[in-house]
Design a protein around this motif. Structure first.
Motif, PDB file in Angstrom:
ATOM      1  N   PHE A  44       6.365  11.710  -0.612  1.00  0.00           N
ATOM      2  CA  PHE A  44       5.458  11.517  -1.744  1.00  0.00           C
ATOM      3  C   PHE A  44       5.888  12.372  -2.933  1.00  0.00           C
ATOM      4  N   VAL A  74      -2.151   5.314  -1.943  1.00  0.00           N
ATOM      5  CA  VAL A  74      -2.109   6.774  -1.772  1.00  0.00           C
ATOM      6  C   VAL A  74      -2.262   7.461  -3.130  1.00  0.00           C
ATOM      7  N   LYS A  75      -1.582   6.979  -4.141  1.00  0.00           N
ATOM      8  CA  LYS A  75      -1.686   7.571  -5.488  1.00  0.00           C
ATOM      9  C   LYS A  75      -3.129   7.540  -5.989  1.00  0.00           C
ATOM     10  N   TYR A  78      -5.673   9.237  -2.633  1.00  0.00           N
ATOM     11  CA  TYR A  78      -5.301  10.435  -1.871  1.00  0.00           C
ATOM     12  C   TYR A  78      -4.425  11.371  -2.720  1.00  0.00           C
ATOM     13  N   TYR A  82      -0.771  12.993  -2.113  1.00  0.00           N
ATOM     14  CA  TYR A  82       0.326  12.492  -2.947  1.00  0.00           C
ATOM     15  C   TYR A  82       0.992  13.611  -3.750  1.00  0.00           C
ATOM     16  N   TYR A 119      -5.429  14.235   9.666  1.00  0.00           N
ATOM     17  CA  TYR A 119      -4.436  13.191   9.929  1.00  0.00           C
ATOM     18  C   TYR A 119      -4.609  12.685  11.356  1.00  0.00           C
TER      19      TYR A 119
END
Length: 144
Positions: A44, A74-75, A78, A82, A119
């Protein structure tokens, strides 16, 4: 040593050896899971969508069938993952059957806000771990 005691001694020694090897496998699994997470975060940070996507579990790839959609998700959702500032690994918990691991990661987001990322990694048929999801929990702000 009499025959029955010798048998019990050998059986106890074998049991201890098996339990010790199981504990080390789990420690190895946790280290492997941390390596997967670190590698994805590095991808990332390098804007390497292909590598970041390679660490996603098949169930995630079904939701996001190409790397650009995954990377965009993700951008948007999260940012601390990222573009983390500092991050450190916390506790990990393995499933009893060895099918997965939940790894706690303490992350400082790009805005300085602290987060806990949980995670979830699942073991693949080849024995590797892939990231099956991340739950973000905002850390409480310090009271003044």
């Amino acid at each position: 040593m009499t025959q029955p005691y010798r048998f019990l001694f050998i059986l106890a020694a074998a049991l201890i050896a098996v339990l010790t090897s199981l504990a080390s496998v789990r420690a190895d699994d946790a280290a492997t899971a941390r390596g997967v997470i670190e590698s994805q975060i590095a991808a990332f940070l390098n804007d390497d969508a292909t590598t970041a996507y390679s660490f996603a579990a098949p169930s995630i790839k079904q939701l996001y069938p190409d790397e650009s959609r995954f990377f965009d998700m993700v951008k948007r959702g999260y940012q601390p993952v990222y573009r983390p500032g500092n991050f450190a690994f916390g506790r990990s918990k393995a499933a009893g059957d060895g099918s997965g691991i939940v790894q706690e990661v303490i992350i400082q987001g790009p805005d300085g806000q602290d987060w806990t990322a949980l995670y979830s990694l699942e073991r693949q048929p080849d024995g590797s771990f892939k990231i099956n999801g991340v739950q973000m929990i905002r850390a409480a702000s310090p009271q003044t």
